[in-house]
Design a protein around this motif. Structure first.
Motif, PDB file in Angstrom:
ATOM      1  N   ARG A 115       0.801  -1.220   0.000  1.00  0.00           N
ATOM      2  CA  ARG A 115       0.000   0.000   0.000  1.00  0.00           C
ATOM      3  C   ARG A 115       0.833   1.269   0.000  1.00  0.00           C
ATOM      4  N   THR A 116       2.049   1.173   0.500  1.00  0.00           N
ATOM      5  CA  THR A 116       2.892   2.370   0.557  1.00  0.00           C
ATOM      6  C   THR A 116       3.696   2.577  -0.722  1.00  0.00           C
ATOM      7  N   ASP A 117       3.645   1.593  -1.622  1.00  0.00           N
ATOM      8  CA  ASP A 117       4.405   1.685  -2.866  1.00  0.00           C
ATOM      9  C   ASP A 117       3.551   2.351  -3.940  1.00  0.00           C
ATOM     10  N   LYS A 118       3.520   3.674  -3.929  1.00  0.00           N
ATOM     11  CA  LYS A 118       2.680   4.412  -4.866  1.00  0.00           C
ATOM     12  C   LYS A 118       3.125   4.186  -6.308  1.00  0.00           C
ATOM     13  N   ARG A 119       4.429   4.068  -6.530  1.00  0.00           N
ATOM     14  CA  ARG A 119       4.924   3.872  -7.893  1.00  0.00           C
ATOM     15  C   ARG A 119       4.516   2.526  -8.458  1.00  0.00           C
ATOM     16  N   GLY A 120       4.410   1.545  -7.564  1.00  0.00           N
ATOM     17  CA  GLY A 120       4.082   0.203  -8.033  1.00  0.00           C
ATOM     18  C   GLY A 120       2.592  -0.103  -8.056  1.00  0.00           C
ATOM     19  N   THR A 121       1.762   0.891  -7.699  1.00  0.00           N
ATOM     20  CA  THR A 121       0.325   0.655  -7.628  1.00  0.00           C
ATOM     21  C   THR A 121      -0.236   0.181  -8.959  1.00  0.00           C
ATOM     22  N   GLY A 122       0.150   0.849 -10.050  1.00  0.00           N
ATOM     23  CA  GLY A 122      -0.360   0.472 -11.364  1.00  0.00           C
ATOM     24  C   GLY A 122      -0.007  -0.947 -11.724  1.00  0.00           C
ATOM     25  N   ARG A 123       1.231  -1.361 -11.427  1.00  0.00           N
ATOM     26  CA  ARG A 123       1.667  -2.723 -11.735  1.00  0.00           C
ATOM     27  C   ARG A 123       0.867  -3.736 -10.921  1.00  0.00           C
ATOM     28  N   GLN A 124       0.639  -3.437  -9.649  1.00  0.00           N
ATOM     29  CA  GLN A 124      -0.110  -4.354  -8.799  1.00  0.00           C
ATOM     30  C   GLN A 124      -1.552  -4.487  -9.268  1.00  0.00           C
ATOM     31  N   VAL A 125      -2.163  -3.365  -9.617  1.00  0.00           N
ATOM     32  CA  VAL A 125      -3.548  -3.381 -10.077  1.00  0.00           C
ATOM     33  C   VAL A 125      -3.673  -4.159 -11.377  1.00  0.00           C
ATOM     34  N   ASN A 126      -2.726  -3.971 -12.282  1.00  0.00           N
ATOM     35  CA  ASN A 126      -2.763  -4.688 -13.564  1.00  0.00           C
ATOM     36  C   ASN A 126      -2.600  -6.187 -13.367  1.00  0.00           C
ATOM     37  N   SER A 127      -1.783  -6.577 -12.393  1.00  0.00           N
ATOM     38  CA  SER A 127      -1.603  -7.995 -12.104  1.00  0.00           C
ATOM     39  C   SER A 127      -2.918  -8.627 -11.649  1.00  0.00           C
ATOM     40  N   ILE A 128      -3.647  -7.910 -10.782  1.00  0.00           N
ATOM     41  CA  ILE A 128      -4.946  -8.395 -10.321  1.00  0.00           C
ATOM     42  C   ILE A 128      -5.919  -8.478 -11.490  1.00  0.00           C
ATOM     43  N   ALA A 129      -5.900  -7.442 -12.327  1.00  0.00           N
ATOM     44  CA  ALA A 129      -6.809  -7.394 -13.474  1.00  0.00           C
ATOM     45  C   ALA A 129      -6.564  -8.558 -14.425  1.00  0.00           C
ATOM     46  N   GLU A 130      -5.311  -8.885 -14.670  1.00  0.00           N
ATOM     47  CA  GLU A 130      -4.975  -9.987 -15.577  1.00  0.00           C
ATOM     48  C   GLU A 130      -5.455 -11.327 -15.034  1.00  0.00           C
ATOM     49  N   ARG A 131      -5.325 -11.515 -13.735  1.00  0.00           N
ATOM     50  CA  ARG A 131      -5.761 -12.766 -13.142  1.00  0.00           C
ATOM     51  C   ARG A 131      -7.287 -12.888 -13.171  1.00  0.00           C
ATOM     52  N   LYS A 156     -12.711   1.533   1.366  1.00  0.00           N
ATOM     53  CA  LYS A 156     -11.681   2.306   0.669  1.00  0.00           C
ATOM     54  C   LYS A 156     -11.919   2.131  -0.830  1.00  0.00           C
ATOM     55  N   TYR A 157     -12.524   3.134  -1.447  1.00  0.00           N
ATOM     56  CA  TYR A 157     -12.945   3.017  -2.842  1.00  0.00           C
ATOM     57  C   TYR A 157     -11.767   2.834  -3.796  1.00  0.00           C
ATOM     58  N   SER A 158     -10.592   3.303  -3.389  1.00  0.00           N
ATOM     59  CA  SER A 158      -9.430   3.176  -4.276  1.00  0.00           C
ATOM     60  C   SER A 158      -9.093   1.720  -4.560  1.00  0.00           C
ATOM     61  N   LEU A 159      -9.462   0.822  -3.637  1.00  0.00           N
ATOM     62  CA  LEU A 159      -9.141  -0.591  -3.810  1.00  0.00           C
ATOM     63  C   LEU A 159      -9.931  -1.236  -4.948  1.00  0.00           C
ATOM     64  N   PHE A 160     -10.981  -0.554  -5.413  1.00  0.00           N
ATOM     65  CA  PHE A 160     -11.759  -1.083  -6.528  1.00  0.00           C
ATOM     66  C   PHE A 160     -11.115  -0.740  -7.868  1.00  0.00           C
ATOM     67  N   GLY A 161      -9.938  -0.123  -7.815  1.00  0.00           N
ATOM     68  CA  GLY A 161      -9.233   0.219  -9.046  1.00  0.00           C
ATOM     69  C   GLY A 161      -8.931  -1.000  -9.901  1.00  0.00           C
ATOM     70  N   ALA A 162      -8.736  -2.144  -9.263  1.00  0.00           N
ATOM     71  CA  ALA A 162      -8.440  -3.366 -10.019  1.00  0.00           C
ATOM     72  C   ALA A 162      -9.617  -3.766 -10.890  1.00  0.00           C
ATOM     73  N   ALA A 163     -10.843  -3.545 -10.401  1.00  0.00           N
ATOM     74  CA  ALA A 163     -12.029  -3.875 -11.200  1.00  0.00           C
ATOM     75  C   ALA A 163     -12.101  -2.984 -12.430  1.00  0.00           C
ATOM     76  N   SER A 164     -11.847  -1.706 -12.240  1.00  0.00           N
ATOM     77  CA  SER A 164     -11.854  -0.781 -13.381  1.00  0.00           C
ATOM     78  C   SER A 164     -10.753  -1.129 -14.372  1.00  0.00           C
ATOM     79  N   SER A 165      -9.584  -1.493 -13.862  1.00  0.00           N
ATOM     80  CA  SER A 165      -8.447  -1.803 -14.736  1.00  0.00           C
ATOM     81  C   SER A 165      -8.634  -3.102 -15.496  1.00  0.00           C
ATOM     82  N   ALA A 166      -9.504  -3.973 -14.994  1.00  0.00           N
ATOM     83  CA  ALA A 166      -9.729  -5.261 -15.662  1.00  0.00           C
ATOM     84  C   ALA A 166     -10.693  -5.137 -16.838  1.00  0.00           C
ATOM     85  N   VAL A 167     -11.398  -4.021 -16.939  1.00  0.00           N
ATOM     86  CA  VAL A 167     -12.388  -3.852 -18.008  1.00  0.00           C
ATOM     87  C   VAL A 167     -11.782  -4.053 -19.404  1.00  0.00           C
TER      88      VAL A 167
END
Length: 261
Positions: A115-131, A156-167
Motif C-alpha cells: 500500500r505504501t508503494d505508490k509507484r508500483g500501484t499500477g503494476r499491482q492493479v494490472n496484475s490483479i486485473a490480468e488474473r 476504501k474506494y481506491s481498492l476497486f481500481g483493479a475492477a476498473s483496470s480489468a475492463v
C-alpha cells in the motif's frame, strides 16, 4: 478436555497441510488449474475440525471477470470463503511474512499489495486485473482492516481500481463486482449476539494464537455467507459511484443477516 481439542485441531490441520502442500507447490509451479481448487480442500478440513457450519444465501455470480467484495471480521473469513468457492485473496504485503498464515497465503496464490508503494500501484492493479480476466475469482476486503463483526466499516474506494483496470481485459468489456456479507450468527447452537461476536472478531491488537484458541474453545460456530446482486464495471463507469453502490448492498446484506431477517 480442551487440551485434547487443541491437539486434535493442530494434528488434523498439520497432517492436511503436509499432504496437500507438496501437491499445491507443484500445481503452482506448473501453472495447473488444480492450483485454484486445491486450497478449497484444506479449508473444508479446517471448517470441519473447527466446528464451523456455513449457511449460504444466494449464489456466486456466474459471469466473469468477477471480484467478490466482502466484509472483514477475522482470519476466519478466509477459511469460510475459501470453503465455498475456488478463490484467491488480495492481501497486504505484510501477510507474506506472517508465521503459518503467510505460508498459507502464498500457497493459495494470494495477491500481495504494497500500500505504501505508490509507484508500483499500477503494476499491482494490472496484475490483479490480468488474473481476473483469466477467470480467477478474486476476493477483496475493501474495509482495509478487520471490524468487530457487528458493522461494516467505510470502504476504501481506491481498492476497486483493479475492477476498473480489468475492463479492457474482459472479452465483453464488463467486470462484475459482487457484494458479499460474512455474518457470524451462532455459537454452540445458540444465536450469537453482538456481545458474543468478539469470540470470532480479530481486531488488530489481538494476537493470532489467542484468537485461534478462542475459536477452538467455541467448538461450534454458525456463519452465514450472503451473495448479493453484482455491480457492473465497464468503460466510462465512475469508480466511486459504483463502489458506493457495492458498499450500500454489502451494508444491507450484513444488517439483514445480523438482525435475523
Amino acid at each position: 478436555m480442551i487440551w485434547l481439542r487443541y491437539a486434535y485441531v493442530a494434528l488434523a490441520l498439520f497432517l492436511t497441510t503436509v499432504i496437500l502442500s507438496p501437491l499445491q507447490i507443484i500445481a503452482l509451479w506448473r501453472g495447473w488449474k488444480l492450483a485454484r481448487r486445491m486450497p478449497r480442500y484444506w479449508h473444508m478440513v479446517a471448517c470441519f475440525v473447527l466446528g464451523i457450519r456455513i449457511h449460504v444465501h444466494g449464489a456466486i455470480e456466474t459471469r466473469r471477470p468477477l471480484m467478490l467484495s466482502a466484509n472483514h471480521t477475522s482470519w476466519l473469513d478466509i477459511i469460510v470463503l475459501g470453503r465455498v468457492a475456488d478463490v484467491a485473496f488480495i492481501a497486504k504485503s505484510e501477510v507474506r511474512s506472517w508465521p503459518i498464515f503467510g505460508l498459507f497465503a502464498r500457497l493459495q496464490n494470494s495477491v500481495f499489495i504494497e500500500r505504501t508503494d505508490k509507484r508500483g500501484t499500477g503494476r499491482q492493479v494490472n496484475s490483479i486485473a490480468e488474473r481476473m480476466a483469466a477467470g480467477e475469482i478474486i476476493i477483496l476486503f475493501p474495509e482495509g482492516t478487520t471490524s468487530d463483526g457487528n458493522r461494516l466499516l467505510p470502504l476504501k474506494y481506491s481498492l476497486f481500481g483493479a475492477a476498473s483496470s480489468a475492463v479492457p481485459y474482459s472479452p465483453d468489456g464488463t467486470v462484475h463486482v459482487q457484494p458479499v456479507a460474512v455474518a457470524y450468527t451462532g455459537i454452540q447452537g445458540m444465536p450469537m449476539g453482538r456481545f458474543m461476536r468478539p469470540v470470532v472478531a480479530w481486531p488488530g491488537d489481538v494476537a493470532m494464537l489467542p484468537s485461534l484458541a478462542g475459536v477452538i474453545r467455541a467448538r461450534a460456530l454458525d456463519v452465514d455467507i450472503c451473495f448479493g446482486e453484482s455491480v457492473t464495471f465497464e468503460e466510462g463507469t465512475k469508480r466511486k459511484e459504483a463502489a458506493a453502490e457495492v458498499e450500500s448492498r454489502m451494508r444491507t446484506l450484513l444488517a439483514e443477516r445480523l438482525s435475523g431477517r
